[in-house]
Design an enzyme around this catalytic site. Structure first.
Site, PDB file in Angstrom:
ATOM      1  N   THR A   1      10.945   3.852 -34.079  1.00 11.20           N
ATOM      2  CA  THR A   1      10.545   3.264 -35.296  1.00 11.20           C
ATOM      3  C   THR A   1      10.871   4.131 -36.612  1.00 11.20           C
ATOM      4  O   THR A   1      11.803   4.956 -36.478  1.00 11.20           O
ATOM      5  CB  THR A   1       8.760   2.904 -35.337  1.00 11.20           C
ATOM      6  OG1 THR A   1       8.465   2.436 -36.223  1.00 11.20           O
ATOM      7  CG2 THR A   1       8.013   4.458 -35.188  1.00 11.20           C
ATOM      8  N   ASN A   2      10.077   3.863 -37.702  1.00 11.93           N
ATOM      9  CA  ASN A   2      10.553   4.569 -38.808  1.00 11.93           C
ATOM     10  C   ASN A   2       9.084   5.104 -39.566  1.00 11.93           C
ATOM     11  O   ASN A   2       8.216   4.812 -39.004  1.00 11.93           O
ATOM     12  CB  ASN A   2      11.599   3.963 -39.628  1.00 11.93           C
ATOM     13  CG  ASN A   2      10.888   2.680 -40.351  1.00 11.93           C
ATOM     14  OD1 ASN A   2      10.044   2.548 -40.970  1.00 11.93           O
ATOM     15  ND2 ASN A   2      11.668   1.516 -39.584  1.00 11.93           N
TER      16      ASN A   2
END
Ligand code: CTP
Length: 406
Positions: free
Chosen positions: A212-213
């Site tokens: 993810t980020n």
């Protein structure tokens, strides 16, 4: 119609600008208002009661009673009936009497007994307007809660140039709409539908882990809230976030880039536009393990494949619909944003630079530039909510322009 169901008393006083009261009356009626006109005796010398009665579709009240049949014009019931007492034009004389409580005509007694809001549009010669007594009276009226619709500078009936002429009827109408329907501007996108993507996607590696980020979704949620507040049907396709759903927004959850792509494409089919705020993974694992991946002593290599570029896919099918993108850059900001604008067929792009203090992930503030094919607007550091308002102003502008071209 913006003023449907609203009751307005239009007070007309003895000014050369009284002829504009006829235009104003028509505008108020066309906007759906019920209008009753009260004229001062002096106003009759400038415009006839017949004109005003015909336009307002109501008898005109000038005197306290009709001398022919003794019919009483109750200033109290007039004041109770109205949502707004609008005095346009308002002479220096009437303003002075209002400020000091003089009650020597029906319009003034209506003013003194009115429980509704009151607005005045002064009209007079520039020197009378500038006189300290008039300015003092205007200040007094303001302090009594009266809305003063400012006189613009321009040519006066006397041939002089200055401040004092009555505001144009269209401008007075706009002020009346703002006073009586404060939400009207906010509902400017009523009947439109927008898709907003927000937050980070999660690309599963196995049942336990994902890629993810750092996006928190705050900017996208603020944009969705601002669109909904302006009356648009707003579908917010959100990655996993800890944010509460904004008021009036339809939520669709999307875990992965693929989920978000499917949901966005489906929602875009019936939409007037989309705002792509999400930080979508550009790559996803080729294989997702059904069981927890066990560690070994060796290094591990992840094999990733490209995801759909959702913004670019919508850009291919958008037609005349509005498409807005975001660009998060760490270097060559403007150049990269301009490339994305063209490549994804966006109408405009909102550029964030991670180099700006207080901007980007997790902050409640943001500092962005809004770039379209012709212009670049650099906004100061603002709250994400304020930034969203500016973005939605721009959306509003584009939508109105597209509608007017249809
Ligand atoms: N976007 C999207 N789908 C993707 C990637 C990006 O819809 N798979 C959208 C984002 O929501 C944003 C815009 O495209 O509105 C630009 O995203 P950004 O991450 O800045 O750029 P990328 O196109 O991913 O390019 P790069 O990562 O190389 O900078």
């Amino acid at each position: 119609m913006s003023l449907t169901g609203k009751h307005i008393i239009l007070g007309v006083t003895g000014s050369i600008a009284a002829y504009k009261a006829a235009v104003l009356c028509r505008l108020l009626k066309t906007a759906g208002a019920e209008v009753k006109v009260v004229m001062t005796p002096a106003a009759k010398a400038f415009i006839t009661p017949l004109t005003m009665a015909t336009l307002s579709k109501n008898p005109i009240a000038v005197e306290f009673y009709n001398p022919e049949n003794g019919d009483w014009h109750s200033h109290i019931s007039l004041g109770e009936w109205a949502d707004l007492l609008l005095i346009a034009p308002a002479t220096a004389n009437t303003l002075a009497k209002m400020a000091t409580g003089v009650a020597d005509n029906l319009l003034l007694t209506t003013y003194l007994s009115a429980r509704c809001g009151v607005a005045v549009a002064p009209a007079m010669d520039c020197d009378m307007f500038a006189h300290i007594a008039t300015q003092h009276n205007i200040d007094t009226l303001r302090s009594h809660g009266v809305t003063v619709i400012e006189s613009p500078e321009g040519e006066l009936a006397s041939g002089l140039h200055g401040k004092g002429r009555m505001a144009e009827p269209e401008d007075i109408l706009a002020r009346v709409e703002a006073l009586l329907c404060p939400d009207e501007k906010k509902k400017s996108l009523h009947g439109k539908c927008f898709v907003v993507t927000a937050g980070a996607t999660r690309e599963a590696l196995d049942p336990v882990r994902f890629l993810t980020n750092r996006s928190t979704g705050k900017m996208g949620y603020a944009v969705a809230a601002a669109l909904a507040a302006r009356g648009a049907r707003t579908i917010l396709i959100s990655g996993t976030t800890s944010l509460p759903a904004p008021q009036g927004v339809e939520m669709r959850h999307a875990e992965s880039a693929e989920d978000m792509y499917i949901a966005a494409k489906e929602a875009f089919a019936d939409a007037d536009g989309a705002v792509m705020c999400a930080a979508v993974a550009d790559y996803t694992p080729v294989e997702v393990s059904a069981t927890k991946i066990k560690k070994s002593d060796d290094d591990m290599v992840l094999h990733l494949k490209r995801t759909h570029d959702i913004a670019a896919e919508l850009g291919k099918i958008k037609g005349s619909r509005l498409l807005v993108g975001f660009a998060l850059e760490t270097d060559n900001e403007a150049e990269n944003a301009a490339k994305k604008l063209r490549k994804k067929n966006l109408d405009f792009i909102v550029l964030n630079s991670l180099r700006d203090e207080g901007a980007g992930f997790a902050h409640d503030t943001n500092k962005v530039s809004i770039i379209d094919s012709a212009t670049r607007e650099d906004l100061p550091l603002m709250s994400k909510r304020e930034t969203a308002e500016v973005i939605v102003d721009k959306i509003d502008f584009f939508i109105k322009r597209t509608d007017s071209e249809k």
